[in-house]
Every structure is written in C-alpha cells, then in structure tokens.
Design a protein around this motif. Sequence first.
Motif, mmCIF file in Angstrom:
data_model
loop_
_atom_site.group_PDB
_atom_site.id
_atom_site.type_symbol
_atom_site.label_atom_id
_atom_site.label_comp_id
_atom_site.label_asym_id
_atom_site.label_seq_id
_atom_site.Cartn_x
_atom_site.Cartn_y
_atom_site.Cartn_z
ATOM 1 N N VAL A 28 1.460 4.766 1.205
ATOM 2 C CA VAL A 28 1.022 5.689 2.263
ATOM 3 C C VAL A 28 1.995 6.869 2.262
ATOM 4 O O VAL A 28 3.119 6.759 2.763
ATOM 5 N N ILE B 17 -5.080 1.120 8.662
ATOM 6 C CA ILE B 17 -5.002 0.024 7.682
ATOM 7 C C ILE B 17 -4.666 -1.287 8.381
ATOM 8 O O ILE B 17 -5.209 -2.349 8.043
ATOM 9 N N VAL C 165 0.845 -1.194 0.000
ATOM 10 C CA VAL C 165 0.000 0.000 0.000
ATOM 11 C C VAL C 165 0.880 1.244 0.000
ATOM 12 O O VAL C 165 1.881 1.315 0.724
ATOM 13 N N ARG D 150 -2.655 6.589 9.646
ATOM 14 C CA ARG D 150 -3.192 5.861 8.491
ATOM 15 C C ARG D 150 -2.675 4.426 8.475
ATOM 16 O O ARG D 150 -3.423 3.496 8.170
ATOM 17 N N THR E 97 -4.692 3.223 -3.792
ATOM 18 C CA THR E 97 -3.453 3.202 -3.003
ATOM 19 C C THR E 97 -2.825 1.803 -2.959
ATOM 20 O O THR E 97 -1.687 1.659 -2.518
ATOM 21 N N SER F 189 -8.491 2.547 2.773
ATOM 22 C CA SER F 189 -7.411 3.354 2.217
ATOM 23 C C SER F 189 -7.692 3.843 0.803
ATOM 24 O O SER F 189 -7.080 4.814 0.343
#
Length: 301
Positions: A188, A201, A186, A197, A246, A242
């Motif tokens: 971020v 997740i 992912v 965040r 992403t 998310s």
Amino acid sequence: MRIGLAVVRKSCLRRCFTQSHFLSSGHNKWSKIKDKKGAADVKKSSVYTKAARDITVAIRSGGSDPNVNGTLANILKAAKAIGVPKDNIEKAIARATGEIGKDANSYVVYEVMAYGSVGVIVECLTDNGTRTIYKLREIFNEYRPVIYSFYIIGYKILISLSPSFLCSCHLAPVKYMFDKIGRVQVSVPQTAERDSRIETILEAAGSVGGEDFEILEDSDIVEYFCPPESLDGMTKAISQVSGSDTVVSSESIFRAKDAVNDFEESLVEKVMGMKDALEGNEDCVRVWTTIDSRICANDDE
C-alpha cells in the motif's frame, strides 16, 4: 680467440637469466578480482535461492497457474526483473509441482530447540528425507558451542566458551511455542489515501475471517492475519478490493506466541547465522524462530 669468445657467450647467457617480480602485481590483482567475483556469485546464488523458495511457497498456497494465483504472478514478475534465469524459474516450478522426481513435493517440518530457549521450525520440500536431515544436522553442528576438555588429577573437565553450556541445537518439540496463522502481505504506497485504503482492505479481510493487521515500519507493506483455513478466502477478498498486483505474498506462517526480546546480542547473531545457513539449503522452504521479531529489528538497523 675461440676460447675467449666462448667465455663471452657463456657470460652473456648467464646474464639473461634474471628474476622478475612484475607478475606478483598481476597475481594480486587477479586474487582481488577472484574474491570480488566469489562474493558476487554468493550474493547471486542467495537471490536465486530466495526466488525459488518464494515460487515454491506461492505454488503450495495458490496453485501453479499465474493467471489464477496472483501472488505467484507477482513473484515471477519480480524474479524476471532481478535477472533470475528462465531455467531456474522453470526448475523451481517443476520441483514445487512434483514434476521432478516422484517424491519431489514431499513436505516435511522439523522442530528444533536452539541454544536452550529458542524454538525453530524448518519447513522443507524434499525428494530425499535422509539427505535433508543429514544436511540440517550438519548446520546444527556448526552452531554448537566450542567445548574444550582437559584433565585434573584424573578427572575430565569440560569448559564451554559459549554463554551457556546448553547452547546447542537439536531436534525437539517446539510447535507449542508458535501459532500457525494465515498472512497476506499487501503493498500500500505512501499516499494521501493510504489510511483509507488500509481500512478498506481491512474491512474486506474481516468479512471472510481476517482477525488482525500490522503496518510495517519504513515500508509500504501491510500484513493481514487470519486463521489458516481462511487464507484463500481472505487473499481473494483482498485481491478484489486492492488488485491482485498489490498482493506481495499469501501463505501460512508460524508466529511466536510470546515475543521475547531480552536476549543477548551474541545469541541473536548466532540464531541469525543459523537461520541464514538453513535458508541457504535448497530443501528448506521457510525457517521460523521465536525471536523473529528481534531478528527483523536487527535487519532494519
């Protein structure tokens, strides 16, 4: 007078035939252009091959519909952004879905022992297993040690210039050296809210079987891990909190059970070269080794 004139004309004609080296400069220039073009073509081919490989993996993991498979949608978007031709993309999709050839989607895994102690797993998608194994063996043979032989009083002596006489690559069971797990990468971004965040997740991933995560150094990428059977559920859960845009990748991977880093640099370079050669083969989808952590560290340097 006629004779003299003929002599003069003949002399003039002779002087017209002189050697010139002006072409050599142009020739050297063309050679340099050719070399640069060749290097650029190789780099471009490598980019196209990687894009096709990523498309194949994404389709195998989540299907061929970009509206449902967010990972595939992101990969297709990235491929178009770097200039991968439309024909290449369509061919990769057709091959991954089995539209090209009746056996185009045959999935095969080869296990290899390299240099006596490095486990290698090669995932392939092929329509001709005989051709694939032949090509792989050609690559393995390229990375065998250089061995010289000579005779002393009737006895044949072998000398290897490699660090170990066992420095060969051959098919052998090595899956026991790996764990097969699910991994979702992912993106971020580095912002003030990044830590929160990542935690959000992680909670979503943990609710559907997620077991671990890793933040890659000097990168926006965070990796979340789970058992293979929980991969689809974790991918969906992460996408919901998310955003599907992403999710960089979602796939089952082979990760070394014991990360060993005390290998000689020369050995690491040989394994890196072999891995690059294998990944350059159009039938190879993914290549995993027991020293991937060391290879990644070298790439970062």
